[in-house]
Every structure is written in structure tokens, then in C-alpha cells.
Design an enzyme around this catalytic site. Structure first.
Site, PDB file in Angstrom:
ATOM      1  N   THR A 159       4.122   8.817   7.802  1.00  0.00           N
ATOM      2  CA  THR A 159       4.650   9.271   6.260  1.00  0.00           C
ATOM      3  C   THR A 159       5.885   9.910   6.535  1.00  0.00           C
ATOM      4  OG1 THR A 159       3.394  11.156   5.903  1.00  0.00           O
ATOM      5  CG2 THR A 159       2.456   9.119   5.372  1.00  0.00           C
ATOM      6  N   GLY A 219       0.346  14.358   1.341  1.00  0.00           N
ATOM      7  CA  GLY A 219       0.045  13.441   2.591  1.00  0.00           C
ATOM      8  C   GLY A 219      -1.490  13.096   2.555  1.00  0.00           C
ATOM      9  N   ASP A 220      -2.149  14.200   2.074  1.00  0.00           N
ATOM     10  CA  ASP A 220      -3.692  13.861   2.064  1.00  0.00           C
ATOM     11  C   ASP A 220      -4.119  12.822   0.995  1.00  0.00           C
ATOM     12  OD1 ASP A 220      -4.242  15.555   4.155  1.00  0.00           O
ATOM     13  OD2 ASP A 220      -4.577  17.303   2.513  1.00  0.00           O
ATOM     14  N   GLY A 248       7.857  11.527   3.550  1.00  0.00           N
ATOM     15  CA  GLY A 248       7.972  12.173   2.351  1.00  0.00           C
ATOM     16  C   GLY A 248       8.736  11.075   1.412  1.00  0.00           C
ATOM     17  N   GLY A 279      -0.697  22.132  -7.102  1.00  0.00           N
ATOM     18  CA  GLY A 279      -1.888  22.251  -6.581  1.00  0.00           C
ATOM     19  C   GLY A 279      -2.225  21.149  -5.468  1.00  0.00           C
ATOM     20  N   ARG A 321       2.693  17.183  -9.765  1.00  0.00           N
ATOM     21  CA  ARG A 321       1.933  18.259 -10.152  1.00  0.00           C
ATOM     22  C   ARG A 321       1.515  19.496  -9.353  1.00  0.00           C
ATOM     23  NH1 ARG A 321      -2.987  13.642 -11.705  1.00  0.00           N
ATOM     24  NH2 ARG A 321      -1.925  12.714 -13.304  1.00  0.00           N
ATOM     25  N   GLY A 366      -7.623  22.636   1.997  1.00  0.00           N
ATOM     26  CA  GLY A 366      -8.414  22.323   3.482  1.00  0.00           C
ATOM     27  C   GLY A 366      -8.273  20.845   3.331  1.00  0.00           C
TER      28      GLY A 366
HETATM   29  P1  ATP Z   1       1.997  17.603   2.640  1.00  0.00           P
HETATM   30  O1  ATP Z   1       2.249  18.256   3.724  1.00  0.00           O
HETATM   31  O2  ATP Z   1       3.337  18.028   1.473  1.00  0.00           O
HETATM   32  O3  ATP Z   1       0.905  16.982   1.927  1.00  0.00           O
HETATM   33  P2  ATP Z   1       3.106  15.585   4.266  1.00  0.00           P
HETATM   34  O4  ATP Z   1       4.173  16.079   5.061  1.00  0.00           O
HETATM   35  O5  ATP Z   1       1.602  15.362   4.929  1.00  0.00           O
HETATM   36  O6  ATP Z   1       2.760  16.001   3.005  1.00  0.00           O
HETATM   37  P3  ATP Z   1       4.668  13.412   3.398  1.00  0.00           P
HETATM   38  O7  ATP Z   1       5.465  12.402   4.370  1.00  0.00           O
HETATM   39  O8  ATP Z   1       5.505  14.534   2.720  1.00  0.00           O
HETATM   40  O9  ATP Z   1       3.245  13.814   3.857  1.00  0.00           O
HETATM   41  O10 ATP Z   1       4.265  12.680   2.084  1.00  0.00           O
HETATM   42  C1  ATP Z   1       3.269  11.558   2.133  1.00  0.00           C
HETATM   43  C2  ATP Z   1       3.458  10.322   1.364  1.00  0.00           C
HETATM   44  O11 ATP Z   1       3.690  11.009  -0.369  1.00  0.00           O
HETATM   45  C3  ATP Z   1       4.928   9.556   1.377  1.00  0.00           C
HETATM   46  O12 ATP Z   1       4.811   8.701   2.290  1.00  0.00           O
HETATM   47  C4  ATP Z   1       5.163   9.219   0.163  1.00  0.00           C
HETATM   48  O13 ATP Z   1       4.619   8.148  -0.229  1.00  0.00           O
HETATM   49  C5  ATP Z   1       4.600  10.402  -0.757  1.00  0.00           C
HETATM   50  N1  ATP Z   1       5.990  11.174  -1.145  1.00  0.00           N
HETATM   51  C6  ATP Z   1       5.925  12.487  -0.623  1.00  0.00           C
HETATM   52  N2  ATP Z   1       6.953  13.055  -1.019  1.00  0.00           N
HETATM   53  C7  ATP Z   1       7.606  12.210  -2.292  1.00  0.00           C
HETATM   54  C8  ATP Z   1       8.436  12.328  -3.195  1.00  0.00           C
HETATM   55  N3  ATP Z   1       9.495  13.383  -3.346  1.00  0.00           N
HETATM   56  N4  ATP Z   1       8.781  11.376  -3.995  1.00  0.00           N
HETATM   57  C9  ATP Z   1       7.979  10.182  -3.984  1.00  0.00           C
HETATM   58  N5  ATP Z   1       6.900  10.078  -3.163  1.00  0.00           N
HETATM   59  C10 ATP Z   1       6.696  11.134  -2.388  1.00  0.00           C
END
Ligand code: ATP
Length: 296
Positions: free
Chosen positions: A212, A244-245, A214, A280, A278, A40
């Protein structure tokens, strides 16, 4: 002590089944593994902020059932204030996640207790005394609007993760001091595909927009301009769930402790780069010591 950060959001138990392929209607397939874990977006962000050293209270709801007891124990074990974690007649929220060998996940969420839509007086007090209120979109929208307005009225900084995204969210975005969408959410909300253009556009409604992207890091816009870009840390991802969280929770932990935006963002990126290595969601989030070690 009064928690500086109040997270109002969802708490779910993630039920993760791995199976070779999706079942056809009426068919039974044998899965290869089953795991449960806390999830969540609300719970995840609360855990990320608490592990990063933030003082956190969680406003949420679980059912009067075994999964609810399990979630409550998990949240307490993180040192999060659970005074405003309610137990309701509706069952604990779950996310049933099916992972197939083609790498496609399908997810069914049953909101259950997360559908609770009222804000009690003690919860309003908790918000009014906080430095930051953090919300996502997994609770009823009228509740979110009420909570954000209440925070604003008391000078509390509001943080919104617009996920799961749906457009338009004009009223909610206008109530956010800090908006933290991912690239897809930013594009959807702004109605433009280019991520930086979307960030610029959204920053005319929310004060600070952190998008963000990725492995490409994050981009920050304020008052119609890109003000900084935050590189992602190099990592070998094995499961990006919760990245993201983690980013949002750690960002808010930093801001609530008075860190400048740039410093809080660097810690957030360092923390998220650990989470992706990791398996989870909440279970994979780093501690303050791990974040500091990555930054050193
Ligand atoms: P999720 O839904 O998978 O929790 P999200 O789509 O909300 O993620 P992302 O933009 O994918 O968020 O990722 C958030 C942050 O995590 C990025 O700004 C980055 O700092 C870090 N991050 C994500 N993927 C990677 C990666 N492959 N290597 C290093 N850092 C990453």
C-alpha cells in the site's frame, strides 16, 4: 457458525493527548484534549473485516482491568467471536499517543497482555477450521511463527501485515501467502528503496505481495512480477490512522467470501478511502453498506 477469518493480534486502548508542544524533561505542560479509543493492529483488522461482512474470530488477550473490559465489549459489539479472547494477569495493552501542534505524533506502546506467547488447543482448532489466518507483528514472534505454520499445515491461507516493521523477517515472510506491507515496510524488508522493485523482490518469498502506498494506492506482485496496480479513491483525508488496517481487513473479508483478488482489492481501497475521512482507528472504519455505496 465457524468463522472463516481468524485474526491473531494485538488489542490496545489508544490514549490520545493533544498538547501544544512536547514537555521538556521535568516540565509539566497543559494538554488541550484527551480521548480514548480501541486500537492495536489486530483489533483494527478484525473490526474492518467484520464490518465488511466477514465472519471473524479474534485470538488475543486483555488484562483483568477496566480497559480490558472496555475492549472486550467493543470487540463483542462488532459481532466478532471472542471465544479466544483471553483475560490475563498482565495489564491491557495501551498506546499513549501524544499529538503536538507541529503535527508530529509520538507514540509509546506498552504491550502488557499482548505479550502472551502461547497457543492453546482451542485456538489451534479455531485456526485449523478457518479459511484465512491474519497476523501482524504486535504479538511475540515465536507465537506468530507457530500460528502461521499451524495454518499452513491445515491449508489455511495466511495473511501477514509486517508492521511495526523490522528487518529481516525472512522466516515470517516465507510463511505468508499474502503479505501486505506499506511502502516504507516493503522498502525496509526488501532492502531496496523503490516500492515496485521491493514488491517484486518480496514476491519471491511470499506468494502475493500487496504494497500500500497511501494516496498512490497499492501495487500487487506475484512470482517476481507486478501483476496489478490499485488506484486509491479520491478522498480528503483528515486522519489516516487505520487506513492500512482497513485495507487489509476488507481485502481478507472479500477473499474469504470467494471474491476474485481484483474485486477484493477494489473494495479494500474504497473502504480505506472512507477511513481516512474520519478521526480514530477502528472507530472510523466503514460498514459493508458504506463500502458498497462507494463502489457503486
Ligand atoms: P496507516 O499507518 O495510516 O494506517 P498505512 O501506512 O498502513 O496506513 P497506507 O499505504 O498509508 O497504509 O494506506 C493504505 C491504503 O489506504 C492505501 O492503499 C489507499 O488505498 C488508502 N489511502 C491511504 N491514504 C489515502 C488518501 N489520502 N486518499 C485515499 N485513499 C488513501
Amino acid at each position: 457458525t465457524t468463522p472463516r477469518i481468524v485474526v491473531l493480534g494485538s488489542a490496545n486502548v489508544d490514549l490520545v493527548v493533544r498538547q501544544p508542544r512536547r514537555a521538556e524533561p521535568g516540565e509539566t505542560v497543559f494538554g488541550t484534549s484527551f480521548q480514548t479509543g480501541p486500537g492495536g493492529k489486530g483489533l483494527n483488522q478484525a473490526v474492518a473485516a467484520a464490518r465488511a461482512g466477514g465472519g471473524v474470530a479474534f485470538i488475543g488477550a486483555v488484562g483483568d482491568d477496566a480497559l480490558g473490559a472496555q475492549l472486550r465489549a467493543t470487540i463483542e459489539a462488532e459481532g466478532i467471536d471472542t471465544r479466544a479472547l483471553r483475560t490475563t494477569a498482565a495489564p491491557t495493552g495501551i498506546a499513549q499517543i501524544t499529538v503536538t501542534d507541529d503535527g508530529e505524533n509520538s507514540i509509546t506502546v506498552v504491550a502488557g497482555a499482548n505479550g502472551l506467547a502461547d497457543l492453546r488447543d482451542d485456538e489451534r482448532t479455531l485456526i485449523a477450521e478457518a479459511s484465512h489466518l491474519v497476523v501482524q507483528l504486535e504479538r511475540p514472534e515465536p507465537l506468530l511463527i507457530e500460528a502461521l505454520r499451524h495454518a499452513r499445515a491445515h491449508g489455511v491461507t495466511t495473511v501477514l501485515t509486517p508492521a511495526p516493521a523490522r528487518a529481516p523477517l525472512t522466516e515470517l515472510i516465507g510463511l505468508a501467502d499474502v503479505l501486505v506491507p506499506n511502502a516504507g515496510e516493503a522498502a525496509l524488508l526488501a532492502g531496496v528503496p523503490d516500492v515496485e522493485a521491493a514488491a517484486v523482490s518480496l514476491s519471491r518469498a511470499a506468494h502475493t505481495v500487496v504494497v500500500t502506498r497511501g494516496a498512490d494506492g497499492a501495487v500487487v506482485a506475484q512470482e517476481g512480477e507486478i501483476v496489478s496496480r490499485v488506484p486509491a479513491r479520491r478522498a480528503t483525508p483528515i486522519d489516516t490512522t487505520g487506513a492500512g488496517d482497513t485495507f487489509t481487513g476488507v481485502l481478507v473479508a472479500g477473499l474469504s467470501q470467494g471474491a476474485p483478488l481484483g474485486e477484493a482489492l477494489a473494495a479494500a481501497a474504497a473502504a480505506a478511502s472512507i477511513t481516512v475521512t474520519r478521526p480514530g482507528a477502528a472507530d472510523s472504519m466503514p460498514t459493508r453498506a458504506e463500502i458498497d455505496a462507494a463502489l457503486a
